[in-house]
Design an enzyme around this catalytic site. Sequence first.
Site, mmCIF file in Angstrom:
data_model
loop_
_atom_site.group_PDB
_atom_site.id
_atom_site.type_symbol
_atom_site.label_atom_id
_atom_site.label_comp_id
_atom_site.label_asym_id
_atom_site.label_seq_id
_atom_site.Cartn_x
_atom_site.Cartn_y
_atom_site.Cartn_z
ATOM 1 N N GLU A 151 -5.855 -10.359 -2.033
ATOM 2 C CA GLU A 151 -6.786 -10.181 -0.929
ATOM 3 C C GLU A 151 -8.239 -10.256 -1.283
ATOM 4 O O GLU A 151 -8.951 -9.485 -0.614
ATOM 5 C CB GLU A 151 -6.349 -9.033 -0.092
ATOM 6 N N GLU A 197 0.893 -1.380 0.085
ATOM 7 C CA GLU A 197 0.076 0.010 0.025
ATOM 8 C C GLU A 197 0.771 1.489 0.077
ATOM 9 O O GLU A 197 0.734 2.159 0.719
ATOM 10 C CB GLU A 197 -0.833 0.082 1.330
HETATM 11 O O1 G3I Z 1 -2.652 -11.198 17.737
HETATM 12 C C1 G3I Z 1 -3.154 -9.988 18.721
HETATM 13 C C2 G3I Z 1 -3.598 -10.642 20.108
HETATM 14 O O2 G3I Z 1 -2.752 -11.244 20.765
HETATM 15 C C3 G3I Z 1 -4.437 -9.453 20.788
HETATM 16 O O3 G3I Z 1 -4.871 -10.169 21.815
HETATM 17 C C4 G3I Z 1 -5.507 -8.714 19.914
HETATM 18 C C5 G3I Z 1 -6.057 -7.764 20.724
HETATM 19 O O4 G3I Z 1 -6.741 -6.720 19.747
HETATM 20 O O5 G3I Z 1 -5.016 -8.501 18.855
HETATM 21 C C6 G3I Z 1 -4.213 -9.380 17.896
HETATM 22 O O6 G3I Z 1 -3.551 -8.942 16.683
HETATM 23 C C7 G3I Z 1 -4.588 -8.511 15.944
HETATM 24 C C8 G3I Z 1 -4.240 -9.160 14.239
HETATM 25 O O7 G3I Z 1 -5.087 -8.593 13.485
HETATM 26 C C9 G3I Z 1 -4.131 -10.599 14.648
HETATM 27 O O8 G3I Z 1 -5.595 -10.949 14.554
HETATM 28 C C10 G3I Z 1 -4.518 -6.787 15.407
HETATM 29 O O9 G3I Z 1 -4.909 -6.228 16.847
HETATM 30 C C11 G3I Z 1 -5.230 -6.581 14.532
HETATM 31 O O10 G3I Z 1 -5.210 -4.996 13.961
HETATM 32 C C12 G3I Z 1 -4.790 -7.266 13.087
HETATM 33 O O11 G3I Z 1 -5.637 -6.930 12.219
HETATM 34 C C13 G3I Z 1 -5.314 -7.516 10.570
HETATM 35 C C14 G3I Z 1 -4.803 -5.900 9.984
HETATM 36 O O12 G3I Z 1 -4.474 -6.427 8.658
HETATM 37 C C15 G3I Z 1 -3.922 -5.136 10.604
HETATM 38 O O13 G3I Z 1 -2.780 -5.995 10.617
HETATM 39 C C16 G3I Z 1 -6.591 -8.003 10.158
HETATM 40 O O14 G3I Z 1 -6.497 -9.052 11.018
HETATM 41 C C17 G3I Z 1 -5.967 -8.365 8.816
HETATM 42 O O15 G3I Z 1 -7.044 -8.992 7.981
HETATM 43 C C18 G3I Z 1 -5.429 -7.184 7.960
HETATM 44 O O16 G3I Z 1 -5.366 -7.429 6.503
HETATM 45 C C19 G3I Z 1 -5.058 -6.042 5.732
HETATM 46 C C20 G3I Z 1 -3.740 -6.749 4.905
HETATM 47 O O17 G3I Z 1 -2.543 -7.032 5.768
HETATM 48 C C21 G3I Z 1 -3.172 -5.639 3.921
HETATM 49 N N1 G3I Z 1 -4.501 -4.886 3.246
HETATM 50 C C22 G3I Z 1 -5.728 -4.803 3.902
HETATM 51 C C23 G3I Z 1 -5.830 -5.837 4.662
HETATM 52 C C24 G3I Z 1 -7.252 -5.728 5.583
HETATM 53 O O18 G3I Z 1 -7.204 -4.429 6.489
#
Ligand code: G3I
Length: 375
Positions: free
Chosen positions: A284, A168
Amino acid sequence: MTEKDEAIMGRRLFLKHAAALALAGISFGQRCAWGQANGDASLRERAARKGLIYGSAVSYGPLTRDTGLAASFVRECGMLVPESELKWETLRPSPDKFDFTQGDFMLDFAKKNNILLRGHTLVWHQALPKWFGTVVNSQNAEQVLRNHITTVVGHYAGKMHSWDVVNEAIATWEKQPDGMRNSPWYKLLGPKYIDIAFNAAAATDPNAMLVLNMDHLEHDVKGDDQGRSATLKLLRRLKSSKTPVHALGIESHLGMDGEMFSAEVFRTFLRDVAELGLKIMITELDVTDIIFSQNINKRDRMVANRYEEFLSAALEEKAVIGVLTWGLSDKYTWLSKYRPRDDKAAVRPLPLDENFNRKPAWNAIARAFDNAPKR
Ligand code: G3I
């Protein structure tokens, strides 16, 4: 634009088209012939018959806890991309520590099941660890970036089909030169952070396909049109500076308003990218269903139509080598949290339902592979 702003913008756009969609969507659904794909072959098998790859994102927690998900994943997917396990926030608990536990589990699962692995993502403005802002500065940023990439890519060298090296990088709404996203890396190093990242990855794993992964490229709307132009300009610059970019990743988080997609516009963009000698991956893919019908059968058909319309256009371009959905089952989708429905009904954006049964969306993807030209 923060994620919240994007969500607001997205919702405004969706609601603006709500009435039109409700009519267009239903008549659109009736217009499109759709039904069961022939036979029982998996998406992985149907893609492979045409020299394509089908895969999906998956998270460590669900994959280790849910045997139904693991079994469906092995049946349907020829490629695995960890949803969060290879991002900085997971890999880097502290400035001097790398934690590959979850990434290694995903690699092991993929290897045991003869599934390709792709890495996501080495450089992004999100999912940075809490210590990043207080540790990384303009003096040490290049060294920190190089060290991260050489360590992570080195750890998986020879085992990774491809890496999303930079994620991005374009955000035209931020009004930076050339539409660049004003990310922490851009602020610290300027646009050359992209060249540094790709060159470090190539030097560490010459066998991995190196991908620039981008969002907001799919729709026939002004913002995405600007995104496509800025992305082509960036790719041309990288190619002319001999920066080792091998492919463009197009995220393909699709809205739900049929009018927002033009096959002709999208195919022209894909052709322009292919003419640069680059491969293309749909990285994605999912379909937001927030203002589709409350009736689940109707909603599933509208989602299926969006998949089929989009993939029919994308797979005509032979530079497209693979399609990954951002999740396999509605039971596990980021959209539940980030694009919930106003009626609080569970969202249904993916090929399998919450019990891992194949949906109309699965049939649409299957038919798109069956009808795709062989690579
Ligand atoms: O693993 C921790 C957990 O230990 C903790 O208790 C919890 C508390 O909120 O957070 C967990 O981490 C989360 C992680 O996903 C794993 O589930 C993060 O908070 C959360 O922000 C993260 O969200 C991901 C996001 O990217 C940010 O990394 C989404 O699942 C994921 O679908 C999303 O994917 C992105 C791609 O990487 C890039 N393109 C857009 C796409 C959608 O936003």
